[in-house]
Enzyme design. Structure first.
Site, mmCIF file in Angstrom:
data_model
loop_
_atom_site.group_PDB
_atom_site.id
_atom_site.type_symbol
_atom_site.label_atom_id
_atom_site.label_comp_id
_atom_site.label_asym_id
_atom_site.label_seq_id
_atom_site.Cartn_x
_atom_site.Cartn_y
_atom_site.Cartn_z
ATOM 1 C CE LYS A 95 -33.181 11.044 -29.214
ATOM 2 N NZ LYS A 95 -33.648 9.957 -30.105
ATOM 3 C CB SER A 125 -31.548 6.834 -29.002
ATOM 4 O OG SER A 125 -32.494 7.426 -29.865
ATOM 5 C CB SER A 134 -35.263 6.005 -30.597
ATOM 6 O OG SER A 134 -34.050 5.316 -30.688
HETATM 7 N N1 GLN Z 1 -31.878 1.170 -31.370
HETATM 8 C C1 GLN Z 1 -31.955 1.421 -32.774
HETATM 9 C C2 GLN Z 1 -30.587 1.850 -33.273
HETATM 10 O O1 GLN Z 1 -29.702 1.776 -32.515
HETATM 11 C C3 GLN Z 1 -32.985 2.483 -33.060
HETATM 12 C C4 GLN Z 1 -32.548 3.824 -32.667
HETATM 13 C C5 GLN Z 1 -33.527 4.914 -32.997
HETATM 14 O O2 GLN Z 1 -34.698 4.668 -33.219
HETATM 15 N N2 GLN Z 1 -33.012 6.116 -33.061
HETATM 16 O O3 GLN Z 1 -30.412 2.232 -34.374
#
Ligand code: GLN
Length: 496
Positions: free
Chosen positions: A78, A153, A177
Site C-alpha cells: 500500500k 482505504s 481499511s
Molecule cells: N474508513 C475509516 C476512515 O475513513 C477507516 C480508515 C482506515 O482504516 N484507514 O477513517
C-alpha cells in the site's frame, strides 16, 4: 508463458520444487498488470525494474541452495508504507514526488523473507476513506464489477490480490481499511492486534489505531504474509516485544469446542438482508464444524462510530501538521513563510481537510474535555465490552460490512454514509482486539460478502484457524472474479 500458480502457498512450493522461477512469476504478474490494471487501477506505481532485479536475485539465491519464507514471491505494498527509492504518496498530492530514502520495518521484513515488491497500491488520501474515492490520483475499481468501489482505504491492495495482480499485499487498518476492502473484493484480510507489527516507516494517520495488515487470496496466503512481517522493533515504541508464534502451524482446521460469540448489536437495521443471511449461514457452518455458538452483547457498540470520528481526526490533525512544505514533498512558494505553508497545505484533499478541522476542534482549549476527553473514556468502555466478552468466548463472529460493494460515486458526497461502511470494524481498532475478513458468499448481483472474525489481544492464531476451518469446509475461498482473466471481455459477457 505457462500459467503460474494461483495462490502464494502454491507459488512458494512451485518455486521450491523448481517448477517455476521468480523471474517467470514476477514477469507474469507484470504482464497481467499491463493487461488489466488500466481497467482496475489498483497500482499507483509499478516498480517493475526493481521487481525483476529482486526476482533475479531470488532465483540466484535459490540456485545457491538458499530458501526464505517468501523467497521470490511477488507482493504489492500500500502506498502509505515507505519503500526506499519508490514514490510514497499516501494517496495525497501533498506527498507527490516524495521518495523515501529508507524501507519501512514491514518492507525490511518482506525483503528479509525474500519477497519481490511489484509496486505501490492505491489508497484513500492518508488512508481516510472506505472506497479509494478519496485518493488524489484516481479511484480503484472492484474486479468483481468495475462500476463499484473496491472498498478502502486499502482498496488498491485488495483489488490487486483479487484480480491476481499480486500474490499478496500489505495494507493498513485504522478503522477497517484492511477488512472492509477484503470483504468487498472477496479476499482474506487480517488486521492484527495493535502493536503486533512495528509501524516504523508507515505514514501516520491515527497513531493509537493504526496497524499494518495482510491480504491473501486464501487464509493460508494471508497467514504466510502476516508471519513474515510480524514483530517487534524498538523504533516503534508501541510495538509489542513478545515472541511471534508459528501461525501456519496453528492452521489445523480443527475448531471443535471453539466458543464463538455472536453479538446482538451487530445484526442491526440497515444491514443488507443478503449479507445477514450469508453471515448467519457462515455461523451455522462454524457450529457444524464443532464450534459452540453463544449469543453475546457488546453494549457500547453504538458509540464506536462517534468515538472513532473524534479520536481518529484528533490524532490525524496532529500527525498531518508535519506537511508544511518544508520537510516532505512539494512546496508552493508564497510571499512569506506563513503564506508558503498555507498554499502548500491547500494541496490536502477535501476529506483530509475535513478531518484536520474536526480534529483541531475536538482538541481545542475549552472543547478538549467535552469531546476528545470523553471519547477516550467511552473508548475504555468499548474495550471493556470486548474483555468481558472474551471471558466467555474465544472468537466473535459478525459481518465485516453491512453492505456489499457500492457503486462508484454513490456515497462520495455524503461523508456520513461513507463512515457507516466501517460500523462493524471500528470497535476492533478502538479495543485491543484483532480481526479478519474471510469470504462467506455472494449477493444476488454476484458481489462478495465477508465474515468478520474477531479475537482477543494477540489471538491472531485463533481467528486465522477458525477462518481456515471455515474456508476449507466451504466453496467461497479463492474464487476468481469474472474480470480477473480479462476485465474488459468478461465485463461484456456479464452485460450480455
Ligand atoms: N474508513 C475509516 C476512515 O475513513 C477507516 C480508515 C482506515 O482504516 N484507514 O477513517
Amino acid at each position: 508463458m505457462k500459467e503460474q500458480p494461483f495462490t502464494l502457498i502454491q507459488l512458494r512450493s512451485a518455486l521450491r520444487q523448481g517448477e517455476t522461477s521468480s523471474v517467470a512469476a514476477t514477469q507474469a504478474m507484470l504482464d497481467r498488470i499491463v493487461e488489466q490494471d488500466n481497467d482496475i487501477k489498483s497500482y499507483l506505481t509499478i516498480t517493475d525494474e526493481l521487481a525483476l532485479e529482486q526476482a533475479e536475485t531470488a532465483d540466484q539465491r535459490r540456485a545457491n541452495g538458499e530458501d526464505g519464507p517468501l523467497l521470490g514471491v511477488p507482493i504489492a505494498v500500500k502506498d502509505i508504507i515507505c519503500v526506499a527509492g519508490a514514490p510514497t504518496t499516501a494517496g495525497s498530492k501533498i506527498l507527490e514526488g516524495f521518495i523515501p530514502p529508507y524501507d519501512a520495518f514491514v518492507v525490511q521484513k518482506l525483503k528479509e523473507a525474500g519477497a519481490v515488491i511489484l509496486g505501490k497500491t492505491n489508497t484513500d488520501e492518508f488512508a481516510m476513506g472506505s472506497s479509494t474515492e478519496n485518493s488524489a490520483y484516481f479511484t480503484t475499481r472492484n474486479p468483481w464489477d468495475l462500476e463499484r468501489v473496491p472498498g478502502g482505504s486499502s482498496g488498491g491492495s485488495a483489488a490487486a490480490v483479487a484480480a491476481e495482480l499480486a500474490y499478496g499485499a500489505l495494507g493498513t487498518d485504522t478503522g477497517g481499511s484492511v477488512r472492509q476492502p477484503a470483504s468487498f473484493c472477496g479476499v482474506v484480510g487480517l488486521r492484527p492486534t495493535y502493536g503486533r507489527i512495528s509501524r516504523w516507516g508507515v505514514v501516520a494517520f491515527a497513531s493509537s489505531l493504526d496497524q499494518v495488515g495482510a491480504f491473501g487470496r486464501t487464509v493460508a496466503d494471508a497467514t504466510a504474509l502476516f508471519q513474515a512481517i510480524a514483530g517487534y522493533d524498538r523504533r516503534d515504541s508501541t510495538s509489542l516485544n513478545v515472541p511471534v508464534p508459528d501461525y501456519a502451524a496453528a492452521l489445523t482446521g480443527d475448531i471443535k469446542g471453539l466458543k464463538v460469540g455472536v453479538p446482538a448489536e451487530y445484526f442491526i437495521e440497515g444491514i443488507e438482508a443478503e449479507v445477514e443471511t450469508a453471515v448467519r449461514a457462515a455461523i451455522a457452518k462454524l457450529e457444524e464444524l464443532g464450534a459452540e455458538i453463544h449469543p453475546i452483547s457488546l453494549p457500547h457498540t453504538r458509540y464506536a462510530l462517534p468515538v472513532y470520528y473524534l479520536i481518529a481526526p484528533a490524532e490525524a490533525s496532529a500527525n498531518l501538521g508535519r506537511y508544511d512544505g518544508v520537510r516532505y514533498g512539494p512546496r508552493i512558494a508564497g510571499a512569506d513563510m506563513i503564506d508558503t505553508v498555507k498554499q502548500t497545505r491547500a494541496l490536502f484533499g477535501p476529506e483530509a481537510k475535513r478531518r484536520i478541522m474536526l480534529g483541531t476542534y475536538a482538541l481545542s482549549a475549552g472543547y478538549y474535555e467535552a469531546y476528545y476527553g470523553r471519547a477516550l473514556k467511552v473508548r475504555t468502555l468499548i474495550k471493556q465490552d470486548f474483555l468481558n466478552a472474551f471471558e466467555s468466548v474465544d472468537v466473535i463472529a459478525c459481518p465485516t460490512s453491512p453492505t456489499t460493494a457500492f457503486k462508484i460515486g454513490d456515497r462520495a458526497d455524503d461523508p456520513l454514509s461513507m463512515y457507516l461502511a466501517d460500523i462493524f470494524t471500528l470497535s476492533v481498532n478502538l479495543s485491543a482486539s484483532c480481526g479478519l475478513s474471510v469470504p462467506c458468499g455472494f449477493d444476488s448481483s454476484g458481489l462478495p460478502i465477508g465474515l468478520q472474525l474477531i479475537g482477543n489481544t494477540l489471538q491472531e492464531a485463533t481467528i486465522l484457524n477458525a477462518a481456515f476451518a471455515y474456508e476449507q469446509a466451504t466453496e467461497w475461498g479463492g474464487k476468481r472474479p469474472l474480470g480477473a482473466n480479462s476485465a474488459k471481455i468478461d465485463k461484456k459477457l456479464s452485460i450480455l
